[in-house]
Structures are given as C-alpha cells and as structure tokens.
Design a protein around this motif. Structure first.
Motif, PDB file in Angstrom:
ATOM      1  N   ARG A 236       0.974  -1.101   0.132  1.00  0.00           N
ATOM      2  CA  ARG A 236       0.082  -0.126   0.038  1.00  0.00           C
ATOM      3  C   ARG A 236       0.999   1.096  -0.069  1.00  0.00           C
ATOM      4  NH1 ARG A 236      -3.741   0.279   4.935  1.00  0.00           N
ATOM      5  NH2 ARG A 236      -1.506   0.649   5.888  1.00  0.00           N
ATOM      6  N   MET A 237       1.918   1.089   0.690  1.00  0.00           N
ATOM      7  CA  MET A 237       2.842   2.329   0.704  1.00  0.00           C
ATOM      8  C   MET A 237       3.678   2.571  -0.322  1.00  0.00           C
ATOM      9  SD  MET A 237       1.672   3.456   3.542  1.00  0.00           S
ATOM     10  CE  MET A 237       2.509   4.882   3.552  1.00  0.00           C
TER      11      MET A 237
ATOM     12  N   ASN B  64       2.723   1.561  -3.347  1.00  0.00           N
ATOM     13  CA  ASN B  64       1.579   2.084  -4.418  1.00  0.00           C
ATOM     14  C   ASN B  64       1.825   3.728  -4.632  1.00  0.00           C
ATOM     15  OD1 ASN B  64       1.098  -0.544  -5.108  1.00  0.00           O
ATOM     16  ND2 ASN B  64      -0.718  -0.624  -4.048  1.00  0.00           N
ATOM     17  N   ASN B  65       2.144   4.265  -3.541  1.00  0.00           N
ATOM     18  CA  ASN B  65       2.071   5.636  -3.774  1.00  0.00           C
ATOM     19  C   ASN B  65       2.947   6.231  -4.546  1.00  0.00           C
ATOM     20  OD1 ASN B  65       0.058   6.533  -1.586  1.00  0.00           O
ATOM     21  ND2 ASN B  65       1.330   6.121   0.114  1.00  0.00           N
TER      22      ASN B  65
ATOM     23  N   GLN C 122       4.630   5.436  -8.301  1.00  0.00           N
ATOM     24  CA  GLN C 122       4.604   4.783  -9.706  1.00  0.00           C
ATOM     25  C   GLN C 122       5.869   4.159  -9.901  1.00  0.00           C
ATOM     26  OE1 GLN C 122       1.593   4.126 -10.871  1.00  0.00           O
ATOM     27  NE2 GLN C 122       0.516   5.419  -9.247  1.00  0.00           N
TER      28      GLN C 122
ATOM     29  N   PRO D 144       9.814   4.033   1.393  1.00  0.00           N
ATOM     30  CA  PRO D 144       8.749   4.617   1.732  1.00  0.00           C
ATOM     31  C   PRO D 144       8.490   4.466   3.341  1.00  0.00           C
ATOM     32  CG  PRO D 144       8.013   3.347  -0.159  1.00  0.00           C
ATOM     33  CD  PRO D 144       9.520   2.949   0.258  1.00  0.00           C
TER      34      PRO D 144
ATOM     35  N   PRO E 114       1.293   5.528   6.710  1.00  0.00           N
ATOM     36  CA  PRO E 114       0.759   6.874   6.058  1.00  0.00           C
ATOM     37  C   PRO E 114       1.106   7.716   7.118  1.00  0.00           C
ATOM     38  CG  PRO E 114      -1.313   5.258   6.012  1.00  0.00           C
ATOM     39  CD  PRO E 114      -0.185   4.578   6.588  1.00  0.00           C
TER      40      PRO E 114
ATOM     41  N   LYS F 119      -8.909  12.092  -0.509  1.00  0.00           N
ATOM     42  CA  LYS F 119      -7.645  12.814  -0.638  1.00  0.00           C
ATOM     43  C   LYS F 119      -7.831  14.110  -1.333  1.00  0.00           C
ATOM     44  CE  LYS F 119      -4.231   9.452  -0.371  1.00  0.00           C
ATOM     45  NZ  LYS F 119      -2.939   8.601  -1.088  1.00  0.00           N
TER      46      LYS F 119
ATOM     47  N   PRO G  61       1.235  16.086  -2.050  1.00  0.00           N
ATOM     48  CA  PRO G  61       0.862  14.584  -1.796  1.00  0.00           C
ATOM     49  C   PRO G  61       1.925  13.497  -1.961  1.00  0.00           C
ATOM     50  CG  PRO G  61      -1.009  15.696  -2.850  1.00  0.00           C
ATOM     51  CD  PRO G  61       0.400  16.651  -2.856  1.00  0.00           C
ATOM     52  N   ALA G  62       1.804  12.600  -1.367  1.00  0.00           N
ATOM     53  CA  ALA G  62       2.685  11.398  -1.595  1.00  0.00           C
ATOM     54  C   ALA G  62       2.866  11.054  -2.903  1.00  0.00           C
ATOM     55  CB  ALA G  62       2.506  10.285  -0.722  1.00  0.00           C
ATOM     56  N   GLY G  63       4.079  11.010  -3.336  1.00  0.00           N
ATOM     57  CA  GLY G  63       4.602  10.690  -4.893  1.00  0.00           C
ATOM     58  C   GLY G  63       4.387  11.747  -5.918  1.00  0.00           C
TER      59      GLY G  63
END
Length: 328
Positions: free
Chosen positions: A161-162, A164-165, A167, A178, A182, A219, A234-236
C-alpha cells in the motif's frame, strides 16, 4: 421486548441477533475505526490542530505525555458514525518510547502519523523530525516483522500500500524507502512568515489530509511545489530532480560528505541552522509543579509524603553514622 426475568446474557444474545438481522436486511453499515498519532516539536501546535479538526472550541493546554481523544463522523446521514482515535505525544523527543502504546499489531493496518514541525524553530526542526521518524519507523518495522510470521498477507498488504504511492515509472522509485505507514508532515506557524488572510485556506488543506487519515475521506488533489509559497505535496507528487540541489555553492557542496540527496540537504540545512543538542531538546520540567494539573487534596497528601520521606532520610543518615563496623 426485554422481560424483567431476562438475564444480562439473554439481553446480549438478543442484541447480537438484532444486529445480524439488520445485516441480512442490508440496513447495517460497517463502522470503521482508524487511529492517528500526532507528534512533533514542543508547543508546535499539535493540540490546536486536533481541536480544529474535531471542531472543538477549547483553549489548548500543554500536552503532558501521551494524551488521547476521539472523534466520530458519519459518511452518510443514514449510516453509523465511524470512529477516529487521536493520540498526541507531548515533550518533543523526550518521550519517544511512548509511541509503543498506540501503535500495535492490532492497530497498525489503520494507523497514520501526523508530524508537526514548528517552522519558527529551525534549529530544532531537523533533529526533531529525524529522531521521531526514526523511532517510529523502527517500531513499525518490528511489528511488521512479527506480522510476517503470524499474518504474512496483512504485512504484504501494508508494505505494498505504501509502495503504491510511488508509480514504478517515477524517477526516484529505486531511491525512495517509503515510510511504512501513512505519514503527513505539517509545517506549523507559517503565519509568522506571511501576513495575508490565506492561513484559513492552509488549515482547511491540513484538515482535509487529517480527515483522510482519520475518517477515510477523499484525498485533496491540489499540489503546490513553489518554494516561495506554502508547499502542499501529496505522496509521490514530487521528485529529487524537481526539488534540485540545496542552496549552496558547488565548491561548498563538493566539500560535504554525503551518500544520499537527503544527507546532502541535511548537511546544508544544519550549516545554516546549527542544531540544538539532544539535552536542550529534553523536557526537564516537573509536571507535578505545573499549576494546570493542581488538585488540592492530592497536592496536600503529596507534600505530606514528601515531608515524611525527608524525615526518614535524616533518621536513616543518623542511624548509619552511629553504627559500629568491625574493622576486619
């Protein structure tokens, strides 16, 4: 309808059957529970942010150690309210070990962290960030290691999940490790550096992020990477190439020994803002002397016990001095 002869066990069975019937009728919605831990600089504004998120009109008080409160929100008018557990770590970096209380193997799948850094104290900022994030990362990794043995699917889900932030085609994909759960980083007291009416808009953005962690709200999709304005990333949604090198001459950068871009930024930052020592960041105040926690009966009893202890020490000291010890 409950009868007078019903026992507590009968009532409990009836309640379970009632809920199961509601489930089968499609009228019952699952109640979600999430947890959020706020940590950061002492007096950095953590309590204020929590109160604003919960829409409570209270005067914030200094956090003693680890404090807890909760909030409830319904996703739709006809559904039960979800629950968010808010934990706040006081004392800056002096009470870091207390994070083990809220972050457990049971809560980790729905846990998030909000790190509040006081922009008005740049000499404390990096050290506070580094210490708190490292202790939290280590603790979470220990939990994940145990979870891999008992529930490997859950551990893999949390890690993926982390990931996936970011690509796979992101330019920094191989460079980034990561954070395992969160994480939101908020730079507080930005209003000290600007004098416009935009602070309310900044608070709304921060609240949107926290509501996402706490209640699963969508988000925010806005992005601001202009360093001359408040950052909102935001992340990423950023990269090392976009950030660029730290503001130092090529000759100064060449003299610095750093293995990663983060280390390079740290050295340049600390050259501009020399960090305070760890002892300076410790909270040495005695909470028992804090007037906000005053309770007359307790304080009187504590003073009496303290007096008795001092008398015991004096008597013990005399006894030891009067005793004869064999020379051999």
């Amino acid at each position: 309808m409950a009868k007078a002869s019903d026992t507590l066990w009968d009532l409990a069975i009836a309640e379970v059957e009632k809920r199961e019937k509601a489930d089968s009728d499609g009228k019952h919605a699952e109640v979600w529970e999430r947890s959020v831990l706020f940590m950061g600089n002492k007096n950095g504004g953590k309590t204020t942010i929590i109160l604003r998120c919960l829409k409570r009109e209270e005067i914030p008080k200094p956090t003693l150690a680890l404090e807890y409160t909760f909030g409830r929100r319904a996703r739709r008018p006809d559904t039960p309210k979800d629950v968010a557990h808010f934990w706040e770590l006081g004392g800056g970096t002096s009470l870091m070990e207390l994070i083990r209380i809220p972050i457990t193997s049971n809560s980790i799948r729905t846990f998030g962290v909000v790190l509040v850094l006081d922009l008005s104290k740049p000499n404390e900022l990096w050290t506070t960030m580094e210490k708190l994030l490292q202790v939290t990362r280590n603790h979470v990794n220990k939990i994940l290691a145990k979870l891999e043995k008992t529930n490997p699917e859950a551990a893999t889900e949390i890690k993926q999940r982390m990931r996936n932030n970011l690509q796979r085609d992101h330019p920094d994909y191989e460079l980034v490790d990561p954070f395992p759960i969160p994480l939101v980083i908020i730079g507080s007291k930005y209003d000290i550096f600007h004098f416009t009416s935009k602070s309310e808009a900044l608070l709304l953005k921060a609240h949107a992020l926290i509501n996402h962690l706490a209640f699963g709200y969508d988000k925010s999709k806005s992005v601001s990477v202009d360093h001359s304005k408040p950052l909102f990333i935001p992340a990423g949604m950023d990269s090392l190439s976009h950030i660029g090198p730290p503001p130092a001459s090529d000759s100064d950068i060449a003299k610095l020994c750093a293995n990663t871009p983060l280390e390079l930024w740290k050295k340049v930052f600390e050259k501009t803002f020399p960090p305070k020592s760890s002892s300076d960041l410790q909270d040495t105040r005695d909470p028992a002397q804090d007037l906000q926690y005053a309770e007359h009966e307790v304080d009187v009893m504590r003073a009496q016990k303290k007096q008795e202890l001092e008398q015991y020490k004096r008597n013990a000291s005399k006894s030891w001095k009067e005793m004869d010890f064999d020379s051999d």
